[in-house]
Write an enzyme that holds these catalytic residues in place. Sequence first.
Site, PDB file in Angstrom:
ATOM      1  CD1 TRP A 101      -2.114  -2.264   2.116  1.00  0.00           C
ATOM      2  CD2 TRP A 101      -3.104  -1.510   0.043  1.00  0.00           C
ATOM      3  NE1 TRP A 101      -3.213  -2.936   1.639  1.00  0.00           N
ATOM      4  CE2 TRP A 101      -3.810  -2.478   0.314  1.00  0.00           C
ATOM      5  CE3 TRP A 101      -3.143  -0.704  -1.251  1.00  0.00           C
ATOM      6  CZ2 TRP A 101      -4.680  -3.108  -0.463  1.00  0.00           C
ATOM      7  CZ3 TRP A 101      -4.369  -1.108  -2.030  1.00  0.00           C
ATOM      8  CH2 TRP A 101      -4.942  -2.252  -1.635  1.00  0.00           C
ATOM      9  CG  ASP A 171      -3.441   4.056   4.225  1.00  0.00           C
ATOM     10  OD1 ASP A 171      -4.188   3.986   4.883  1.00  0.00           O
ATOM     11  OD2 ASP A 171      -3.023   3.187   3.359  1.00  0.00           O
ATOM     12  CE  LYS A 195      -9.000  -3.052   3.964  1.00  0.00           C
ATOM     13  NZ  LYS A 195      -7.516  -2.388   3.283  1.00  0.00           N
TER      14      LYS A 195
HETATM   15  C1  LIG Z   1      -7.068  -2.029   2.019  1.00  0.00           C
HETATM   16  C2  LIG Z   1      -6.204  -0.846   2.200  1.00  0.00           C
HETATM   17  C3  LIG Z   1      -6.031   0.116   1.153  1.00  0.00           C
HETATM   18  C4  LIG Z   1      -6.641   0.214  -0.084  1.00  0.00           C
HETATM   19  O1  LIG Z   1      -8.110   0.704   0.326  1.00  0.00           O
HETATM   20  P1  LIG Z   1      -9.022   0.949  -0.826  1.00  0.00           P
HETATM   21  O2  LIG Z   1     -10.307   1.486  -0.022  1.00  0.00           O
HETATM   22  O3  LIG Z   1      -9.814  -0.413  -1.421  1.00  0.00           O
HETATM   23  O4  LIG Z   1      -8.730   1.778  -1.851  1.00  0.00           O
HETATM   24  C5  LIG Z   1      -4.826   1.094   1.314  1.00  0.00           C
HETATM   25  N1  LIG Z   1      -4.137   1.191   2.626  1.00  0.00           N
HETATM   26  C6  LIG Z   1      -4.317   0.198   3.489  1.00  0.00           C
HETATM   27  C7  LIG Z   1      -3.480   0.087   4.540  1.00  0.00           C
HETATM   28  C8  LIG Z   1      -5.356  -0.838   3.343  1.00  0.00           C
HETATM   29  O5  LIG Z   1      -5.265  -1.948   4.162  1.00  0.00           O
END
Ligand SMILES: *Cc1c(COP(=O)(O)O)cnc(C)c1O
Length: 359
Positions: A101, A171, A195
């Site tokens: 990511w 993030d 998540k």
């Molecule tokens: C799942 C995830 C993403 C991607 O998320 P989307 O909403 O599908 O774009 C980005 N960063 C992390 C840490 C993730 O776990």
Amino acid sequence: MSRVYNFSAGPACLPEEVLREAAEEMLDYRGCGMSVMEMSHRSSVFQNIIDEAEADIRKLMAIPDNYKVLFLQGGASQQFAAVPMNLMKNGVADYIVTGQWAKKAAKEAEKYGTVHVLASSEDKTFSYIPDCSDLDVDDNADYVYICENNTIYGTKFHTLPNTKGKELVADVSSCFLSEPVDVSKYGVIYGGVQKNVGPAGVVIAIIREDLIRDDLPKDVPTMLKWKTQADAGSLYNTPPCYGIYICGKVFKWIERQGGLAGMKEKNEKKAALLYDYLDESRLFHNPVEKGSRSMMNVTFVTGDEALDKEFVKEAAAAGFVNLKGHRSVGGMRASIYNAMPYEGVEKLVAFMKEFEAKH
Ligand SMILES: *Cc1c(COP(=O)(O)O)cnc(C)c1O
């Protein structure tokens, strides 16, 4: 009705209490005669829902007044572009690459300026968090970027990097609201909610006000300017109304668990139960460096691919679903987010012990 223990990395399990409340309000939200899915985002009823959600997350995270809370769409992945578009003034950014990511975010930022990879753990398949206490931060860097919890590998920053005065952008998709956080240490915190917070379709971005600028290059799309959304209270266009409503319910549920401190205590207990077993097991093994372990995503392998496959299959048949590791790393992964009850982890460990005894 029979519910399984869902260890999915995302979209992931939600608190059953929240689902029940939503079900009760599905046909008639508090006397409106319609569901939240059917109402105008310009109605006073919806305005109350989003205002209350914002007030509740502000309280949970103790978000200082000089930060905006935005409810956005486009997934965390869209912020991979929005971050450099909104923050690059000098056209330089520093990224710490601790997984796919972060790597994707860095790659996206390269479209808008110069990206330096300050540190990476790719040499050991992202199984640890590098030492970030004395990095070679660029004097011109507009920000330093991290992915705080690495969903795929099961690692987490337990100490934030020393950014040497540069803005920290994180993030937090897979560790959002899992423990108390000092928001003032960050310039921007953002995450997709699917998540640990709510249903897919909402991204929450917490941004210090002075980083929300109007003087961006002309070609930055209106929708990707944080200023557009901040000025409109996240209602520039139709927001993901139903998702925001569910997030609001989850915020209240977390408050009832004792807020983020209570959540952390519960999460620590669940993670300890699973890691302690993995450390003593002769069959299963956690491939992550101990000091870098995630409380949310716990990865493990047997060392035998066929046996891993057999485990995932037998576990699913016993009601423990979505334990297959990410396709890029294989093995297993148990995502034990806020909504996973202690009992779910306890039963999983008992099942793993049985499996170990048989093999
Ligand atoms: C799942 C995830 C993403 C991607 O998320 P989307 O909403 O599908 O774009 C980005 N960063 C992390 C840490 C993730 O776990």
